[in-house]
Design a protein around this motif. Sequence first.
Motif, PDB file in Angstrom:
ATOM      1  N   ARG A   1      65.481  73.276  69.254  1.00 41.31           N
ATOM      2  CA  ARG A   1      65.984  72.816  67.952  1.00 41.31           C
ATOM      3  C   ARG A   1      66.110  71.290  67.936  1.00 41.31           C
TER       4      ARG A   1
ATOM      5  N   PRO B   1      56.724  79.057  71.023  1.00 40.22           N
ATOM      6  CA  PRO B   1      58.153  78.693  71.075  1.00 40.22           C
ATOM      7  C   PRO B   1      58.929  79.562  72.067  1.00 40.22           C
TER       8      PRO B   1
ATOM      9  N   ARG C   1      60.294  74.859  63.181  1.00 43.62           N
ATOM     10  CA  ARG C   1      60.667  73.606  62.548  1.00 43.62           C
ATOM     11  C   ARG C   1      61.279  73.859  61.173  1.00 43.62           C
TER      12      ARG C   1
ATOM     13  N   LEU D   1      54.718  66.347  62.733  1.00 40.98           N
ATOM     14  CA  LEU D   1      55.403  66.226  64.015  1.00 40.98           C
ATOM     15  C   LEU D   1      54.360  66.404  65.112  1.00 40.98           C
TER      16      LEU D   1
ATOM     17  N   TRP E   1      53.374  67.211  68.699  1.00 38.09           N
ATOM     18  CA  TRP E   1      53.937  67.926  69.817  1.00 38.09           C
ATOM     19  C   TRP E   1      53.896  67.078  71.085  1.00 38.09           C
TER      20      TRP E   1
ATOM     21  N   MET F   1      55.413  77.376  65.993  1.00 34.65           N
ATOM     22  CA  MET F   1      56.246  76.173  65.950  1.00 34.65           C
ATOM     23  C   MET F   1      56.551  75.727  64.521  1.00 34.65           C
TER      24      MET F   1
ATOM     25  N   SER G   1      62.686  69.602  67.786  1.00 33.71           N
ATOM     26  CA  SER G   1      61.957  69.676  66.514  1.00 33.71           C
ATOM     27  C   SER G   1      62.623  68.837  65.423  1.00 33.71           C
TER      28      SER G   1
ATOM     29  N   VAL H   1      53.100  70.712  62.100  1.00 38.48           N
ATOM     30  CA  VAL H   1      53.271  70.500  63.533  1.00 38.48           C
ATOM     31  C   VAL H   1      51.878  70.325  64.127  1.00 38.48           C
TER      32      VAL H   1
END
Length: 819
Positions: A603, A590, A54, A616, A618, A50, A606, A573
């Motif tokens: 997309r 992903p 990103r 970020l 999840w 991930m 993220s 992430v």
Amino acid sequence: MEQQYDPNTLEQIARDHWLANNSFAVQQDDSREKFYCLAMFPYPSGKLHMGHVRNYTIADVIARYQRMLGKNVLQPMGWDAFGLPAENAAIKNNVPPAHWTAQNIDYMREQLRQLGFAYDWDREIATCDPDYYRWEQWFFTRLFEKGLAYKKKAEVNWCETDQTVLANEQVVDGCCWRCDNPVERREIDQWFIKITDYAEQLLTDLDKLDQWPEQVRTMQRNWIGRSEGVDLDFDHNGEALSVYTTRPDTLMGATYLAVAPQHPVAKAAAVNNSELAAFVEAQSNIKVAEAEMATMEKLGMATGQFATHPLTGKQVPIWVANFVLMSYGSGAVMSVPAHDERDHAFACKYDLPIVQVVDKAGDEFSYDASTWQDWYADKADTTTINSAEFDGLDFQSAFNAIANKLEALGKGKPTVNYRLRDWGVSRQRYWGAPIPIINCDSCGAVAVPEKDLPVILPTEVAFEGVGSPIKKMPEFYETTCPSCGADAIRETDTFDTFMESSWYYARYGCAKNDQAMLDGEADYWTPVDQYVGGIEHAILHLLYSRFYHKLLRDEGLISSDEPFIRLLTQGMVLKDGAKMSKSKGNTVDPQSLIDQYGADTVRLFSMFAAPPEQSLEWSDSGVEGANRFLKRLWKLVHRHLAAEPAPVLDTATLTDQQKNARRKTHETIGKVNDDYGRRQTFNTAIAAIMELCNELGKLDDSAQSRAVMDEALRAVVLMLGPITPHVCHTLWPMLGGEGDVLNAAWPVADEAALTRDSIEIVVQVNGKVRAKMEIATNTDKATVEADALAQDNVQRFLEGVTVRKVIVVPGKLVNIVAN
Ligand code: ANZ
Ligand code: ZN
């Protein structure tokens, strides 16, 4: 019947279209502004995670946005393909690293394709390809000829059982990762590149990087670690014992000297002193990180020898101390226990004299170890004392006076020191670019001549044990000396993989050139306008690349000073607050998300879940939310297309509701533009677009409403184009857009649509909101006041009191002061 949003089908169609048209291949074009957008290339470890998704989505959004602004945009991709994991996998699975790497590259390339990234694949680079590393080898020979690459002895981790050098990550708690036996430190010949020659430039040019995060610049500054001081000599048996100090103002308070365990004076003193010899031996073998240095126990031992102070002529004892680094300054320190905390602790521990030489008005000095205060070491607002002719001076005056005096006596001179060390580039590993050197008994190290490059790394190798296979391959290392023709031995060490990643960004500019490392086209594309990558590379990768860029410039291969104009460091992430990692078992694949929802949803999520620089978190529901939004957008467009075609927009006849929807559209265009370009907060841009779509859903189906809707939906598709390129590729022609949305012009807000005829004003009585009123935007102040006072609810609150003052904040509020 209305078509359903079917990402799997439409995304494949969009990607086939881009592939068939080679949509992202670019050439030099001097008629347009160029924009070079680059995300740090991946190590081909197996499959995308991930963090990659990103990282590459952020860069792709920026690249596509810049393209819509009309620029000539390069966005390349490649592979940081050398490195240790391939060797470990080779040992484990019994496949040569080259095969393992090639398989991973093929798999990950396909994954990147599925995400719809706008890469010019014609420029793809794999650093393990001889067509790439030959230029690195060639460049190294140029540096060698200039004296910028040199060989010296340096320590490595050595496992006696496995007869091999270990990388730092292969040493676990001081033992070999494989056989668990203790690891020794050994000195062997290694290659270095003189980054220290560029320390000053690397430091001052940081000031030019005003589009880098301040945090990264600070980290680089500290890493370079410039300090100004004086090199001065004490006399030791008629020979100069040099020390480096940043505090010559405290020279009269130097009561002892401390030397590193490896210092010649320590070694000489140890010859006839077995106790000291044991101490020196024990301390020399301990290698500590500089960070640990600060907290470890300070140990020392007297040498029994003395040195003469350069100004007072007094004798001061020489000690060996474990906190003095042989590799910094001269490996010897003048100790000023009154004003340096470390020296103070040491003096207290070993009962050495302490003399105060700096005073701070109004503060009491104490010689007690427990009362150390920061001000003792502070240079601000101080006055020298107990310093004979140098009494009564502030820091800078004392610094200068003492430095001048020492210089006049020939016993010292001002010096600048850097913490930065030369870059060690040799690795005793197999999976790397061979160092292009031949060692000859009579000629020494000789560079491999250009005509014999590249020195190709044999790829069909078997791993027996852990050592590098090429160290056991006479057919690789047996050769002849290029300069005398005698039998000679080829270097079997390979380059640190930071070598490849330090110049790949430039090579993309002319990836296929087999005549030169870099050419005019590479110079055209560089520097990179936007670089995107992880903060973990804030120091080494970015510093080595900056250094390499200057080396390339000084070789005449490139004309700019810095490689990366703007830098965005993406956050991590996380899942449940922890970094996603295989070892924690909290990764999200992903691939399964792409299969389930399509690339556009992945997309969009993220980019929407957090600003790019922050971590970020999840969330499965967040992914579903992103998917729902795309379905809603799909419906909105299809409902619009199912209705009668919209007439030409007639702004003069719009109702208030239509005017508001249109203003919202153009306000959103302005905001999204600012968020994409200047602020790089893509999440707030997406939020604004979502809000706009909600508003549009409320429009009625009258003719002019459909005209407003038509304009708005086209803007929405253009604005989302960089983030969800597949669905926008499909919707754009449906809305009558010409050509590919990726080439369409970025929308510009219509100023006329932004103006408001009326505006809402808040009316307060004594600071409390009592009414809201709509007034025409051009209403004069007196009318605003009168209207405010006339509001029913305001009247109620004015009963029985006198109005003292009316304050009008134009366009916002009216406050009535009454009592
Ligand atoms: C006397 C003194 C008095 C110092 C005082 C400091 C404070 P930076 O700023 O990092 O360059 N030093 C010099 N060489 C050293 C070495 N090889 N290992 C460990 N320490 C060393 O630090 C320079 C200061 O670190 C020098 O200034 C020296 O101590 C110490 F109140 O000299 B000073
Ligand atoms: Zn020779």
